[in-house]
Design an enzyme around this catalytic site. Structure first.
Site, PDB file in Angstrom:
ATOM      1  N   SER A 171       0.775  -1.276   0.021  1.00 21.61           N
ATOM      2  CA  SER A 171       0.002  -0.068  -0.088  1.00 21.61           C
ATOM      3  C   SER A 171       0.892   1.401  -0.102  1.00 21.61           C
ATOM      4  O   SER A 171       0.790   2.220  -0.743  1.00 21.61           O
ATOM      5  CB  SER A 171      -0.895   0.122   0.968  1.00 21.61           C
ATOM      6  N   TYR A 218      -6.295  -3.634  -7.510  1.00 18.56           N
ATOM      7  CA  TYR A 218      -6.107  -3.580  -6.205  1.00 18.56           C
ATOM      8  C   TYR A 218      -4.641  -2.883  -5.940  1.00 18.56           C
ATOM      9  O   TYR A 218      -3.856  -3.885  -6.350  1.00 18.56           O
ATOM     10  CB  TYR A 218      -6.556  -4.596  -5.163  1.00 18.56           C
TER      11      TYR A 218
HETATM   12  C1  LIG Z   1      -1.668  -6.044  -6.394  1.00 14.49           C
HETATM   13  C2  LIG Z   1      -1.585  -5.534  -5.135  1.00 14.49           C
HETATM   14  N1  LIG Z   1      -0.893  -4.328  -4.854  1.00 14.49           N
HETATM   15  C3  LIG Z   1      -1.028  -3.890  -3.634  1.00 14.49           C
HETATM   16  C4  LIG Z   1      -1.600  -4.488  -2.607  1.00 14.49           C
HETATM   17  C5  LIG Z   1      -1.228  -3.819  -1.047  1.00 14.49           C
HETATM   18  O1  LIG Z   1      -0.468  -4.703  -0.365  1.00 14.49           O
HETATM   19  P1  LIG Z   1      -0.369  -4.414   1.210  1.00 14.49           P
HETATM   20  O2  LIG Z   1      -1.822  -5.213   1.649  1.00 14.49           O
HETATM   21  O3  LIG Z   1       0.589  -5.164   1.744  1.00 14.49           O
HETATM   22  O4  LIG Z   1      -0.435  -2.939   1.687  1.00 14.49           O
HETATM   23  C6  LIG Z   1      -2.171  -5.682  -2.765  1.00 14.49           C
HETATM   24  C7  LIG Z   1      -2.614  -6.485  -1.567  1.00 14.49           C
HETATM   25  O5  LIG Z   1      -3.273  -7.264  -1.708  1.00 14.49           O
HETATM   26  C8  LIG Z   1      -2.081  -6.265  -4.122  1.00 14.49           C
HETATM   27  O6  LIG Z   1      -2.448  -7.412  -4.261  1.00 14.49           O
END
Ligand SMILES: Cc1ncc(COP(=O)(O)O)c(C=O)c1O
Length: 435
Positions: free
Chosen positions: A110, A136
């Site tokens: 994130s 996402y």
């Molecule tokens: C493609 C993608 N990007 C970013 C994220 C975000 O990662 P995090 O949950 O470690 O913050 C996710 C989480 O599922 C993801 O699948």
């Protein structure tokens, strides 16, 4: 006496829960999770890929132990440490790219995406972010605002975002998948030519949106358009990167070299660690604008180095390609067995596999069946979740053995058969809301 699950319900915030069945775990080893009452579960999620090296990998145990013993304190904010510098050097060596580049180290996919997005807006003095429907990219800030999955769930989109349709070969539009690609590229071109696009953020395989593998060449064509208009592409490899798709990077499949690549999940081997790799001119400015006190800390960066080293030296990308083929073949071999008519599609690359559950008469997505199947799989001894409403996301640890791959298909086949035969109690399943 209340169960661990009941104690959790009484104290932990609902806003951070995504639950499918009452999973309690006290330990793990390899691809196996152990519950408080000693039950062993085959892990077919790998904590949404974060435990990509499996549980208790010796390289991670060794790195954590060494780093904790010598840890000088918090992060890389105001001091440098051999493991934070070393991890950045390792990433630069493993991620293709030209010119002077930098690495941002963070805590989660994130913040890596959020920082990359904000840096692109700043560098180009443009605000609009191109993204995909059902994508996402994270649960905070701009990364959340440009995530189609959040928008689908009612979260306000970032005011300066545009969502394009992600071509889905299993569910094409009326004129077919080729036309979907052409339409998407035309739309992208129109926005990119408008002069207001700060960056284009792309998942090389749509994951939470339904494990959708785009047609070959799609990513390359998107990237060609970005380059033609001088717009950086952020390739979000947080879930699909670092060996899982059978190559080190998912973007390799299309021969693309993205301007910015973001990593998370498996990079930290279960600990909080993420990274964005990209041009110095984007990631260096403005100074001190992405500060997390413990980012780049000695423990997480030591683990990150051990994870990268293990993926490379143990050739886990090749292994994922082979085990993934065996797992996909074993799932396909379910054809003709009870309930298998509810499997609409099996797709994926390496150990990123999607199994779409459908109404056998109409082919329509069957989210109720997906909820029942993951619940039943847990009862039968496997942990797997669903994405995109009706798609089982099968992303086991990269160290999954052949025997475990075969067992995985057996359990999933049995779970689908039982759910299709109405053996799963809807009321029980309804307690775990899922997405
Ligand atoms: C493609 C993608 N990007 C970013 C994220 C975000 O990662 P995090 O949950 O470690 O913050 C996710 C989480 O599922 C993801 O699948």
């Amino acid at each position: 006496m209340s169960t661990l699950y009941e104690r959790d319900a009484a104290v932990l915030a609902g806003i951070e829960k995504l639950r499918f069945f009452p999973l309690e775990v006290v330990s793990g080893q390899g691809s196996t999770l152990t519950t408080p009452d000693g039950r062993q579960l085959l892990d077919l999620s790998a904590t949404w890929t974060a435990s990509g090296l499996g549980h208790g990998h010796p390289a991670i145990v060794e790195a954590v132990t060494r780093a904790v013993r010598a840890a000088p304190g918090a992060g890389g904010l105001s001091a440098v440490h051999p493991d934070s510098v070393g991890l950045a050097e390792d990433l630069l060596a493993l991620v293709p790219g030209d010119g002077e580049r930098r690495v941002y180290l963070g805590h989660a996919g994130s913040d890596a995406n959020d920082v990359a997005l904000r840096a692109c807006r700043h560098a180009g003095a443009r605000r609009t972010v191109l993204s995909f429907e059902h994508s996402y990219h994270g649960g905070v800030g701009v990364a959340m605002g440009v995530s189609g999955v959040h928008v689908d769930a009612g979260v306000a989109a970032d005011p300066d975002s545009v969502f394009l349709p992600y071509p889905n070969p299993f569910r094409p539009g009326h004129s077919g998948i080729e036309q979907d690609v052409v339409d998407c590229l035309e739309l992208a071109e129109r926005y990119l030519a408008g002069g207001s696009i700060a960056c284009f953020i792309v998942e090389p395989i749509l994951s939470d949106g339904g494990l959708v593998v785009p047609p070959d060449g799609f990513l390359r064509r998107i990237h060609e358009l970005c380059r033609a208009h001088g717009v950086p592409m952020i390739c979000d490899e947080v879930k699909m990167g670092l060996g899982r798709p059978g190559t080190l990077h998912a973007f390799e499949h299309d021969g693309v070299v993205p301007e910015i690549v973001t990593f998370g999940k498996v990079l930290g081997g279960g600990l909080p660690l993420s990274a964005a790799v990209g041009p110095a001119e984007i990631l260096d400015a403005p100074p001190a604008s992405a500060l997390l006190t413990t980012a780049g800390n000695p423990v997480c960066t030591a683990v990150g180095r051990a994870v990268l080293d293990t993926i490379v030296t143990e050739q886990l990308a090749d292994r994922a390609a082979k085990t993934g083929t065996l797992l996909q073949d074993s799932l396909r071999a379910l054809a003709g067995s009870p309930g298998a008519d509810r499997i609409g599609d099996i797709r994926g690359r390496g150990l990123a596999i999607g199994l779409e559950l459908v109404d056998s008469a109409t082919g329509a997505p069957d989210p109720r069946l997906a909820a029942q199947v993951v619940y039943r799989a847990w009862e039968l001894g496997a942990v797997v979740y669903y994405v995109g409403g009706n798609v089982l996301e099968i992303t086991p640890p990269l160290i999954l053995t052949d025997a475990e791959a075969v067992r995985a298909a057996e359990i999933l086949g049995a779970a689908i058969a039982d759910a299709a035969a109405g053996k799963v109690d809807d009321e029980e399943v309804a307690k775990y809301a899922g997405w």
